[in-house]
Scaffold this motif. Structure first.
Motif, short mmCIF file in Angstrom:
data_model
loop_
_atom_site.label_atom_id
_atom_site.label_comp_id
_atom_site.label_asym_id
_atom_site.label_seq_id
_atom_site.Cartn_x
_atom_site.Cartn_y
_atom_site.Cartn_z
N VAL A 117 0.84 -1.20 0.00
CA VAL A 117 0.00 0.00 0.00
C VAL A 117 0.88 1.25 0.00
O VAL A 117 0.65 2.20 -0.77
CB VAL A 117 -0.95 0.00 1.21
N LEU A 118 1.89 1.26 0.86
CA LEU A 118 2.79 2.42 0.93
C LEU A 118 3.59 2.57 -0.37
O LEU A 118 3.75 3.68 -0.88
CB LEU A 118 3.74 2.27 2.12
N GLN A 119 4.07 1.46 -0.91
CA GLN A 119 4.85 1.54 -2.15
C GLN A 119 3.97 1.99 -3.31
O GLN A 119 4.41 2.79 -4.15
CB GLN A 119 5.49 0.20 -2.48
N PHE A 120 2.72 1.51 -3.37
CA PHE A 120 1.82 1.96 -4.43
C PHE A 120 1.58 3.45 -4.34
O PHE A 120 1.57 4.16 -5.36
CB PHE A 120 0.50 1.20 -4.34
N THR A 121 1.38 3.97 -3.12
CA THR A 121 1.18 5.41 -2.94
C THR A 121 2.39 6.19 -3.42
O THR A 121 2.27 7.21 -4.11
CB THR A 121 0.90 5.71 -1.46
N PHE A 122 3.59 5.70 -3.06
CA PHE A 122 4.82 6.35 -3.51
C PHE A 122 4.94 6.30 -5.03
O PHE A 122 5.21 7.31 -5.68
CB PHE A 122 6.03 5.65 -2.87
N ASN A 123 4.72 5.12 -5.61
CA ASN A 123 4.84 4.96 -7.07
C ASN A 123 3.85 5.86 -7.81
O ASN A 123 4.20 6.50 -8.81
CB ASN A 123 4.59 3.50 -7.46
N ALA A 124 2.60 5.91 -7.33
CA ALA A 124 1.59 6.73 -8.00
C ALA A 124 1.97 8.20 -7.93
O ALA A 124 1.79 8.95 -8.90
CB ALA A 124 0.22 6.49 -7.36
N GLY A 125 2.50 8.64 -6.77
CA GLY A 125 2.91 10.03 -6.64
C GLY A 125 4.04 10.40 -7.58
O GLY A 125 3.98 11.44 -8.27
N ALA B 104 9.02 4.68 9.49
CA ALA B 104 8.85 6.13 9.35
C ALA B 104 9.31 6.59 7.97
O ALA B 104 8.68 7.45 7.34
CB ALA B 104 9.63 6.85 10.45
N TYR B 105 10.43 6.01 7.49
CA TYR B 105 10.88 6.31 6.14
C TYR B 105 9.82 5.92 5.11
O TYR B 105 9.51 6.68 4.19
CB TYR B 105 12.17 5.55 5.82
N ALA B 106 9.26 4.70 5.28
CA ALA B 106 8.30 4.19 4.30
C ALA B 106 7.04 5.06 4.26
O ALA B 106 6.56 5.41 3.17
CB ALA B 106 7.93 2.75 4.65
N VAL B 107 6.53 5.43 5.43
CA VAL B 107 5.33 6.28 5.47
C VAL B 107 5.66 7.69 4.97
O VAL B 107 4.88 8.29 4.21
CB VAL B 107 4.77 6.33 6.91
N GLY B 108 6.81 8.21 5.37
CA GLY B 108 7.20 9.56 4.96
C GLY B 108 7.34 9.68 3.46
O GLY B 108 6.84 10.65 2.85
#
Length: 304
Positions: free
Chosen positions: A185-193, A277-281
Motif C-alpha cells: 500500500v505504501l509503495q503503491f502510494t509512492f509509485n503513484a505520486g 517512518a521512512y516508508a510512510v514519509g
C-alpha cells in the motif's frame, strides 16, 4: 399563428468591464478550467471504476499478441532475476554472506520492477494518450494512477510465483507475511505520486521518456536489488552522508521491508533505523506532493 418570444436585447459591456467580469455577470465559466483541489478529489473518486477498468484492460492487452499471453507477467521478472543471479550472484559474488540469496534476489527484482514500471508508464501517461486526453473530459490524474494500478496488478500475479520460490527454497510461511500488505500500500502510494510528477514533466517535455531508463537503471544499482546494503556498509568506509542516503533510498526501504516480511533469514537488524517512518514519509511526500504538483497543471494537459 406565430408566437413572439420575449428575449432581452443583448447588453453591451459596461465601461471599464473586463471580459472576466462580463463572463461572471452571465454565469459563464472557462471550459476545462482547473477545479479546486477538494472538487478534483471528488471527481477522481467518482471515476474510480474507470481507473480500475482502464488498468485491467491495459494489463490484459499488454501481452495479447504473445503466444504465451499473460504468462509473461511472471516470466519477465523471473528471467531478469535469472540474469542478475548469474552476473551479480555468480560472477561478481554478491551472494556471499547473504542467506537465502535467490529469494533475496527475486524479492528485490519483483519489488523494484513494480516501481520502475510504474514510473516509466507514468512518464508517458499524458504524452502517450493525447487522443484520449483531448477527446474526453475527466481528471487527468486518472491516467498515471491507473498505470500505477496496472503495475500493482501485475506484481500481484508475480507474487504467486515468488511464494512458490520461497517455499521451494525452504522459507516457511509466517505471520510476518501479512506485513507485505501495508508495504505494498505504501509503495503503491509512492509509485503513484512519482508517476504523477513524471506525467506532468513528460507532458511538457516528451524527451524525458528517453532519459528515464538511464536514471532508473542507476537508481536500481544503488537500491540493493542484487546485493545487500547492510553487508556492504559493514565492510566499507563510505562517508556518513552516503550511508544515510543509501539507507533512506525509498526503493531500498520498500525492498528491505518486503524482504523482512517474507524471508525469515532477513532480520530486523538489517533494516535501517526508523524504517517504517521512512516508508510512510516517502509515501506521503510523493503521494500528496505528486498529486498536488500534477493537479496544478490540470488545465494545460493536451493543449498546445
Amino acid at each position: 399563428m406565430s408566437q413572439v418570444l420575449d428575449t432581452p436585447p443583448p447588453t453591451a459591456p459596461a465601461a471599464g468591464e473586463t471580459p472576466a467580469q462580463l463572463a461572471a455577470r452571465y454565469g459563464l465559466s472557462v471550459s476545462g478550467a482547473r477545479p479546486s483541489l477538494p472538487e478534483y478529489v471528488r471527481q477522481l473518486w467518482a471515476r474510480r471504476h474507470f481507473i480500475v477498468a482502464f488498468a485491467t484492460a491495459k494489463l490484459t492487452a499488454q501481452y495479447s499478441q504473445a503466444k504465451l499471453g499473460q504468462v509473461w507477467q511472471v516470466m519477465t521478472p523471473l528471467l531478469n532475476a535469472a540474469v542478475y543471479y548469474f552476473i551479480f550472484g555468480v560472477l561478481l559474488g554478491t551472494k556471499r554472506g547473504v542467506a537465502d540469496f535467490i529469494p533475496f534476489l527475486v524479492t528485490g527484482v519483483f519489488i523494484w520492477t513494480f516501481t520502475q514500471s510504474s514510473i516509466m508508464a507514468g512518464t508517458r501517461a499524458i504524452s502517450g494518450n493525447l487522443g484520449l486526453v483531448r477527446a474526453l473530459h475527466f481528471p487527468r490524474a486518472a491516467l498515471p494512477i491507473s498505470f500505477a494500478l496496472q503495475q500493482l496488478q501485475q506484481l500481484l500475479f508475480s507474487m504467486a510465483a515468488l511464494i512458490v520460490i520461497l517455499l521451494s527454497f525452504g522459507v516457511p510461511p509466517a505471520v510476518s507475511w501479512l506485513l507485505a500488505v501495508p508495504v505494498l500500500v505504501l509503495q503503491f502510494t509512492f509509485n503513484a505520486g512519482v508517476s504523477m510528477i513524471m506525467a506532468r514533466l513528460g507532458a511538457k517535455t516528451p524527451d524525458i521518456a528517453q532519459l528515464m531508463p538511464f536514471v532508473l537503471r542507476t537508481w536500481m544499482y544503488v537500491s540493493g536489488v542484487m546485493w545487500s546494503i547492510d553487508s556492504m556498509l559493514q565492510r566499507s568506509t563510505l562517508p556518513h552522508f552516503v550511508t544515510v542516503l543509501l539507507k533512506a533510498n525509498p526503493a531500498a526501504v520498500y525492498i528491505d521491508l518486503m524482504r523482512f516480511a517474507l524471508i525469515d533469514s532477513f532480520h530486523a537488524h538489517q533494516l535501517p533505523h526508523h524504517v517504517w517512518a521512512y516508508a510512510v514519509g516517502w509515501a506521503l511526500l510523493a503521494g500528496v506532493g505528486g498529486f498536488i504538483y500534477f493537479w496544478k497543471a490540470e488545465e494545460r494537459y493536451g493543449r498546445g
